[in-house]
Enzyme design. Sequence first.
Site, PDB file in Angstrom:
ATOM      1  N   TYR A 116      48.789  42.199  36.258  1.00 47.31           N
ATOM      2  CA  TYR A 116      48.110  41.141  37.009  1.00 47.31           C
ATOM      3  C   TYR A 116      48.800  41.024  38.360  1.00 47.31           C
ATOM      4  O   TYR A 116      50.024  41.056  38.453  1.00 47.31           O
ATOM      5  CB  TYR A 116      48.235  39.807  36.251  1.00 47.31           C
ATOM      6  CG  TYR A 116      47.648  38.637  36.995  1.00 47.31           C
ATOM      7  CD1 TYR A 116      46.333  38.247  36.773  1.00 47.31           C
ATOM      8  CD2 TYR A 116      48.406  37.918  37.913  1.00 47.31           C
ATOM      9  CE1 TYR A 116      45.785  37.168  37.466  1.00 47.31           C
ATOM     10  CE2 TYR A 116      47.869  36.851  38.611  1.00 47.31           C
ATOM     11  CZ  TYR A 116      46.560  36.481  38.381  1.00 47.31           C
ATOM     12  OH  TYR A 116      46.018  35.421  39.069  1.00 47.31           O
ATOM     13  N   GLU A 204      42.877  37.911  43.964  1.00 47.32           N
ATOM     14  CA  GLU A 204      43.377  38.160  42.616  1.00 47.32           C
ATOM     15  C   GLU A 204      42.884  39.518  42.131  1.00 47.32           C
ATOM     16  O   GLU A 204      41.688  39.791  42.161  1.00 47.32           O
ATOM     17  CB  GLU A 204      42.881  37.060  41.672  1.00 47.32           C
ATOM     18  CG  GLU A 204      43.434  37.197  40.271  1.00 47.32           C
ATOM     19  CD  GLU A 204      42.778  36.225  39.306  1.00 47.32           C
ATOM     20  OE1 GLU A 204      43.438  35.269  38.878  1.00 47.32           O
ATOM     21  OE2 GLU A 204      41.591  36.413  38.994  1.00 47.32           O
TER      22      GLU A 204
END
Length: 395
Positions: A116, A204
Amino acid sequence: MNIHEYQAKELFEKFGVATPKGKVAATAEEAGAAAREIGGTGLVVKAQVHAGGRGKGTFTNGFKGGVHVINTAEEAQEIAGKMLGQTLVTHQTGPEGKLVSKVLIAKSVDIAKEHYFAILFDRSTSRHAIIASTEGGMNIEEVAEKTPEKIIKEFVHPTLGLQAYQCRKIAAALGLRGALMTQAVKLFTALYKLYIQSDCSLVEVNPLAITTDNQVVALDAKFNFDDNALYRQKDIVTLRDTSEEDPREVAASEFGLSYIGLDGNIACLVNGAGLAMSTMDIIKFHGGEPANFLDVGGGASKDQVAAAFKIILGDPNVKGILVNIFGGIMDCNVIATGIIAAAQETGLSLPLVVRLEGNNVAAGKETLAQSGLAITGADDLTDAAQKIVAAVAAA
Ligand code: ADP
Ligand code: MG
């Protein structure tokens, strides 16, 4: 402002962020043609909506998954046909879901590991922050909640910008060495440049994938842009898709009103963001649920007030309205005439409680009283909140 994944990937390509080749399609035939153009086997079909959690989402027609790995152009066409024109429900869309009108066809990669990676503006430190984790993929919310120690944070110095050593530190914390570290550092640097130059408030990448043939690639992309900087981001503004936004919020932005739709049934019309927030608080305090946040601003015109009223009434959940105005610059009589114009035009039949105070309040109250409309006056915030909560409960 948000954008779609396929648009984000175009920005990735422009700034040199490694991502699999892809093409957007609006029909099943276009999806098949896109798959043939990208070529080879190993492709993904991805529903394009302004929401994450697509992989684990379900369409209202029962079809499972907004992300499918496929092998042929025929399959691309078939899967796109099942997604397009359908509504996808994910844990981020709410139960009503989002209509899919485009799909992205992209090259699929063999994933060895999903990390991530995000850049966002951190208000508590007033710095841009890098957030990363080895626990990428589809459950990052759970990771943050249950194992916060697995979340890596790095803050960017406001004048120095993101430093190479910081990129290496993050890459090392993700367990990336040698050529993988070099690729990761290049990707982080490019992404940070994109984030700053495009006035983003969030980028993101989840997953940031490590492939079995040792490539570091961004497989997913979620962007938020700072609305206050859009005036200098003409190219970004063209990417806006208002069909993905709350229609009430789109209408409000056309009239220069700050409106945010909520789930309750008591609509609020207030001047000033702080007063609007305390109005929502006091409605909740007295057992009600606000239907919206609405700040008409310090110097709203009669037309803006009337527009605000119509937006409120366009929400079928609204069962009562609380107008709470403190006239500083705002003239209470302007508010009163705006309310009356909108109420007459829309044939208002819902309970309406009005609390007016300040500049020209006597004239405002007089105008409301003479209108012949069923308006309940209130003297202070508590009185106003109690009256509207009781009126909605009785209705
Ligand atoms: P969402 O976060 O909305 O569920 P993603 O784009 O992250 O959507 O896709 C969900 C999952 O699908 C990813 O975690 C990844 O495992 C897989 N995936 C997405 N894009 C690709 C791709 N190009 N190649 C291989 N797998 C992919
Ligand atoms: Mg994702």
